[in-house]
Design a protein around this motif. Sequence first.
Motif, PDB file in Angstrom:
ATOM      1  N   TRP A 449      70.661  52.216  20.137  1.00 50.13           N
ATOM      2  CA  TRP A 449      69.802  53.431  20.761  1.00 50.13           C
ATOM      3  C   TRP A 449      70.694  54.497  21.426  1.00 50.13           C
ATOM      4  O   TRP A 449      71.512  53.982  22.274  1.00 50.13           O
ATOM      5  N   THR A 451      70.354  57.405  23.885  1.00 47.25           N
ATOM      6  CA  THR A 451      69.489  57.885  24.721  1.00 47.25           C
ATOM      7  C   THR A 451      69.663  59.459  24.994  1.00 47.25           C
ATOM      8  O   THR A 451      68.606  60.190  25.248  1.00 47.25           O
ATOM      9  N   SER A 454      67.424  60.275  21.593  1.00 47.01           N
ATOM     10  CA  SER A 454      66.299  59.528  21.549  1.00 47.01           C
ATOM     11  C   SER A 454      65.987  58.937  20.018  1.00 47.01           C
ATOM     12  O   SER A 454      64.934  59.150  19.388  1.00 47.01           O
ATOM     13  N   ALA A 481      61.933  54.229  22.543  1.00 46.85           N
ATOM     14  CA  ALA A 481      63.126  53.475  23.068  1.00 46.85           C
ATOM     15  C   ALA A 481      62.691  52.057  23.212  1.00 46.85           C
ATOM     16  O   ALA A 481      61.629  51.555  23.216  1.00 46.85           O
TER      17      ALA A 481
END
Length: 658
Positions: A449, A451, A454, A481
């Motif tokens: 993932w 951040t 996204s 998420a």
Amino acid sequence: MMRSLYAGVSGLRNHQTRMDVIGNNIANVNTVGFKGSRVTFQDVLSQSMKGASAGNGTRGGTNPMQVGLGMGVASIDTLFTDGSFQPTGKPTDLSIQGSGFFILTDGMNQMYTRAGNFDFDNEGNYLVPGTGYKVAGWVADDSGVVNANGPVTGIKIPVGVTMAAKVSTQTTSAGNLSADDPVGTIVQAPTELYDSLGIAHKMNTTYYKIDNTTWLSKTTVADGAITADTQWQQISFNTNGSFKEAVTINPPTTTATTLNIPNLKMDATPNAVHTANHTVFDADGTPHAISMTFTTNAAGNGWTYKISESGVKNPTVVEGTMDWDSASGSYVQTPHTTPVVPFSSPIAVKAGETTYSFTFTPNAPGTAFNASLSQQTYHTNAVTTGLTLPALQMDSDLASSQTTPEVTVVDADGNVNTFSITFTQNGTGWDYNYTINGTATATMGSVTWDTATSTYAGLPTTVSVGTPPIAYALATTNPVAPASNPTTSLSTTSSQATLDNFDITPTTGATPMSIKANLNSITSYAGESTVQVEKDGYGAGTLDSKYIDTTGVIVGNFTNGQSKVLGQVALATFNNPSGLNKVGDNLFGKSVNSGEAKVGTSGSGGRGTFNPGNLEMSNVDLAQEFSNMIITQRGFQANSKIITTTDQMLEELANLKR
């Protein structure tokens, strides 16, 4: 006294005029399109002997005393009521019902008539045979379109007019493919296509029934002057017999001679009957519907089987009996000997000129029957083009895994594969692998993932599924998420296969052809198969005959079986048709009091309509004319008495001096 003499003379003279008009009416009682006339009288100037006087207080007023000086003709009117219509059977004859006049022209002047006794001359001019005046209207262009807003001209349709060939661009199939027909039924629907040179090429469409709601069609064009591939189409029907859809399909280029029956599992229910159907293609590309029937015996421990080609009058049939031997875990022939001989596989059956081998993969009997043949070898109408992971949300718990629901992936050849993705937490991200047709692969890669963006990084953009592998696009939408409540689903994106055009290249020098098929009008109801294929396009033709319809349109029939508009007859109306001048030969000319001609088509602007093959007769009413003749004769006779009586009075006056 002389006043009465001159009054009688005016009466004689004007009654004679009326008699002349009546005589002309009666003389033209059988003249085509003749319009009768009438005479109306009026008195003339009166001589005043004494003027009128107004009344006063003691006496009333007096009226004037006047002596009339005779009578005159007020008008001679043409009556434009419709005459009766006489059928002639001649297609070039026309009559007008209602208002309007035919327009005739000599190239410079225009005349008008109600007489429609027309014909074509040796040059194709539409005219009045007795005068040579041409009938005016509009000549159609090469495509058969009439410009009724343009100027009128003499209509000319030359002898030997030809119609150019029209290349075929579309076929339309209509009719019924019988729902009663067994699987394997073959229906033929021949037609002809025309190239740009007008050369006909034989086309044949053969329909093959492959299951209760599906037919295949095979279209070929081969007459020695064509280079074209065979086109296959799959036609599907709804359960109510209406047309559902049609797509172009690709049958295999090589003949499959082995048909697999995977996971053969018989129904142990007594007297159960099950049928499996499949379509195979021979070396010539001809489809054959193979039917397999399994029947359970009354004890539920043995089965009879029959393999044949459906829809064939005398099919090659392979028959036998078998049961299940639990010790060997196989189906064996019945009756069988010891030691047990497994059921022989493959079994050969001949369809057309090709021998097919059926290979069985055994499975223990049960209440659920499973004996389907391998997947069809031509593509369906739902080809998978992409895979999507919508709202992808990974599980953030360590050592957890999640698997998407299984989806079906169909390639362009109709091969069906099942597919799912499994994600497993690895501490820093998630490893993923695939399960294809029930078999899991090794770890294919890992995702993490991001951040900042996204998004999940490391997901592949394509996924290869099937044998040989087919690459499908893989995309994610709305990534979320990681959380303890993950969302991991999988969907497929499919494209509907279309009905491709049938491309043909004539070897005659004509331009290549691209034929679009329209199959929407085919149905599949019980009853007879009546499907037929119609086409547009036609060969060249020569004018064979012509006729005129009720709108004045001249239509030509050509030797190629086609019809085309060649022209249209015009009509003219006037604000005051009684103001037209009669110029002889059944013709009228406009005058300053008739107004200008308003030219247009029949049925528009208050104009009448045509009656082809009929002539309008004279509107003279003989009974009325004879009555008018008697009245006119009595009027003439009475006026003659005025003259003779006045003459006698003058004679008496002259005798007073004797």
